[in-house]
Scaffold this motif. Structure first.
Motif, PDB file in Angstrom:
ATOM      1  N   LYS A 220     -35.661  -5.704  -3.806  1.00 14.09           N
ATOM      2  CA  LYS A 220     -35.876  -5.502  -2.370  1.00 14.09           C
ATOM      3  C   LYS A 220     -36.788  -4.304  -2.140  1.00 14.09           C
ATOM      4  CE  LYS A 220     -31.129  -6.935  -1.394  1.00 14.09           C
ATOM      5  NZ  LYS A 220     -29.875  -6.522  -0.759  1.00 14.09           N
ATOM      6  N   ALA A 221     -37.455  -4.307  -0.992  1.00 12.08           N
ATOM      7  CA  ALA A 221     -38.319  -3.189  -0.612  1.00 12.08           C
ATOM      8  C   ALA A 221     -38.312  -3.031   0.904  1.00 12.08           C
ATOM      9  CB  ALA A 221     -39.740  -3.408  -1.103  1.00 12.08           C
ATOM     10  N   THR A 222     -38.588  -1.825   1.365  1.00 10.93           N
ATOM     11  CA  THR A 222     -38.644  -1.565   2.807  1.00 10.93           C
ATOM     12  C   THR A 222     -40.014  -1.877   3.394  1.00 10.93           C
ATOM     13  OG1 THR A 222     -39.147   0.768   2.406  1.00 10.93           O
ATOM     14  CG2 THR A 222     -36.833   0.197   2.783  1.00 10.93           C
ATOM     15  N   TYR A 223     -40.879  -2.475   2.611  1.00 12.85           N
ATOM     16  CA  TYR A 223     -42.206  -2.869   3.090  1.00 12.85           C
ATOM     17  C   TYR A 223     -42.147  -4.311   3.566  1.00 12.85           C
ATOM     18  CZ  TYR A 223     -47.101  -4.224   3.020  1.00 12.85           C
ATOM     19  OH  TYR A 223     -48.336  -4.706   3.365  1.00 12.85           O
ATOM     20  N   ASN A 224     -42.553  -4.547   4.814  1.00 10.76           N
ATOM     21  CA  ASN A 224     -42.607  -5.887   5.391  1.00 10.76           C
ATOM     22  C   ASN A 224     -44.038  -6.389   5.238  1.00 10.76           C
ATOM     23  OD1 ASN A 224     -42.819  -8.147   7.039  1.00 10.76           O
ATOM     24  ND2 ASN A 224     -41.483  -7.323   8.611  1.00 10.76           N
ATOM     25  N   ASP A 225     -44.256  -7.307   4.288  1.00  8.86           N
ATOM     26  CA  ASP A 225     -45.619  -7.753   4.022  1.00  8.86           C
ATOM     27  C   ASP A 225     -46.181  -8.657   5.120  1.00  8.86           C
ATOM     28  OD1 ASP A 225     -43.873  -9.777   3.320  1.00  8.86           O
ATOM     29  OD2 ASP A 225     -44.964 -10.363   1.534  1.00  8.86           O
ATOM     30  N   PHE A 226     -45.334  -9.229   5.964  1.00  5.08           N
ATOM     31  CA  PHE A 226     -45.843 -10.046   7.078  1.00  5.08           C
ATOM     32  C   PHE A 226     -46.450  -9.174   8.174  1.00  5.08           C
ATOM     33  CE2 PHE A 226     -42.547 -12.868   5.286  1.00  5.08           C
ATOM     34  CZ  PHE A 226     -43.368 -13.915   4.930  1.00  5.08           C
ATOM     35  N   GLU A 227     -45.876  -8.002   8.372  1.00  2.65           N
ATOM     36  CA  GLU A 227     -46.375  -7.087   9.403  1.00  2.65           C
ATOM     37  C   GLU A 227     -47.197  -5.947   8.816  1.00  2.65           C
ATOM     38  OE1 GLU A 227     -43.111  -5.784  11.809  1.00  2.65           O
ATOM     39  OE2 GLU A 227     -42.474  -7.812  12.272  1.00  2.65           O
ATOM     40  N   ASP A 228     -47.304  -5.867   7.491  1.00  2.00           N
ATOM     41  CA  ASP A 228     -48.002  -4.782   6.800  1.00  2.00           C
ATOM     42  C   ASP A 228     -47.504  -3.425   7.276  1.00  2.00           C
ATOM     43  OD1 ASP A 228     -49.777  -3.703   4.953  1.00  2.00           O
ATOM     44  OD2 ASP A 228     -51.408  -3.594   6.395  1.00  2.00           O
ATOM     45  N   ALA A 229     -46.162  -3.259   7.240  1.00  2.00           N
ATOM     46  CA  ALA A 229     -45.557  -2.018   7.738  1.00  2.00           C
ATOM     47  C   ALA A 229     -44.313  -1.675   6.928  1.00  2.00           C
ATOM     48  CB  ALA A 229     -45.177  -2.178   9.204  1.00  2.00           C
ATOM     49  N   VAL A 230     -44.052  -0.382   6.792  1.00  4.31           N
ATOM     50  CA  VAL A 230     -42.825   0.110   6.165  1.00  4.31           C
ATOM     51  C   VAL A 230     -41.771   0.254   7.259  1.00  4.31           C
ATOM     52  CG1 VAL A 230     -41.779   2.037   4.921  1.00  4.31           C
ATOM     53  CG2 VAL A 230     -44.089   1.300   4.348  1.00  4.31           C
ATOM     54  N   THR A 231     -40.564  -0.245   6.990  1.00  2.00           N
ATOM     55  CA  THR A 231     -39.476  -0.199   7.966  1.00  2.00           C
ATOM     56  C   THR A 231     -38.239   0.448   7.339  1.00  2.00           C
ATOM     57  OG1 THR A 231     -38.516  -2.324   7.344  1.00  2.00           O
ATOM     58  CG2 THR A 231     -40.336  -2.382   8.917  1.00  2.00           C
ATOM     59  N   ASP A 232     -37.130   0.441   8.064  1.00  2.00           N
ATOM     60  CA  ASP A 232     -35.858   0.953   7.551  1.00  2.00           C
ATOM     61  C   ASP A 232     -35.008  -0.155   6.920  1.00  2.00           C
ATOM     62  OD1 ASP A 232     -36.453   3.521   8.415  1.00  2.00           O
ATOM     63  OD2 ASP A 232     -35.507   3.224  10.366  1.00  2.00           O
ATOM     64  N   ILE A 233     -35.490  -1.373   6.929  1.00  2.07           N
ATOM     65  CA  ILE A 233     -34.745  -2.528   6.433  1.00  2.07           C
ATOM     66  C   ILE A 233     -35.250  -2.904   5.046  1.00  2.07           C
ATOM     67  CG2 ILE A 233     -34.217  -4.962   6.838  1.00  2.07           C
ATOM     68  CD1 ILE A 233     -34.746  -4.409   9.830  1.00  2.07           C
ATOM     69  N   PHE A 234     -34.339  -3.213   4.118  1.00  6.29           N
ATOM     70  CA  PHE A 234     -34.728  -3.707   2.797  1.00  6.29           C
ATOM     71  C   PHE A 234     -34.900  -5.221   2.858  1.00  6.29           C
ATOM     72  CE2 PHE A 234     -33.251   0.383   1.314  1.00  6.29           C
ATOM     73  CZ  PHE A 234     -34.127   0.649   0.273  1.00  6.29           C
ATOM     74  N   TYR A 235     -36.125  -5.683   2.582  1.00  3.71           N
ATOM     75  CA  TYR A 235     -36.447  -7.105   2.592  1.00  3.71           C
ATOM     76  C   TYR A 235     -36.388  -7.643   1.162  1.00  3.71           C
ATOM     77  CZ  TYR A 235     -38.256  -6.105   7.227  1.00  3.71           C
ATOM     78  OH  TYR A 235     -38.379  -5.710   8.533  1.00  3.71           O
ATOM     79  N   PRO A 236     -35.757  -8.798   0.950  1.00  3.15           N
ATOM     80  CA  PRO A 236     -35.721  -9.364  -0.403  1.00  3.15           C
ATOM     81  C   PRO A 236     -37.064  -9.975  -0.793  1.00  3.15           C
ATOM     82  CG  PRO A 236     -34.580 -10.802   1.133  1.00  3.15           C
ATOM     83  CD  PRO A 236     -34.981  -9.579   1.899  1.00  3.15           C
ATOM     84  N   TYR A 237     -37.502  -9.705  -2.018  1.00  7.18           N
ATOM     85  CA  TYR A 237     -38.740 -10.267  -2.528  1.00  7.18           C
ATOM     86  C   TYR A 237     -38.463 -11.326  -3.587  1.00  7.18           C
ATOM     87  CZ  TYR A 237     -41.977  -7.199  -0.125  1.00  7.18           C
ATOM     88  OH  TYR A 237     -42.722  -6.584   0.836  1.00  7.18           O
TER      89      TYR A 237
END
Length: 75
Positions: A6-23
């Motif tokens: 997981k990473a806090t980078y949202n590749d759909f929005e090209d932004a770092v957030t506070d949420i961990f997104y599964p890759y």
């Protein structure tokens, strides 16, 4: 055991957030598995990365390890 990368980078929005997104995720039972990622994952500066492992039972006595490799690039 289920592993998640997981990473806090949202590749759909090209932004770092506070949420961990599964890759990536994989389930392993009674053995080992090596996963090689074909395409490098882009994580922008300030993004956090983590690997989580979840066993299927509290008394499973699972031994879990995970690792990742990467490099830094100039923007």
């Amino acid at each position: 055991c289920e592993f998640q990368f997981k990473a806090t980078y949202n590749d759909f929005e090209d932004a770092v957030t506070d949420i961990f997104y599964p890759y990536y995720e994989v389930g392993i039972s009674d053995g080992a598995q090596l996963i090689t990622l074909d395409v490098p994952i882009k994580i922008c500066a300030g993004g956090d990365i983590k690997i989580t492992a979840t066993g299927d039972a509290g008394n499973a006595n699972a031994i879990c390890t995970g690792s990742y490799r990467g490099w830094l690039e100039a923007a």
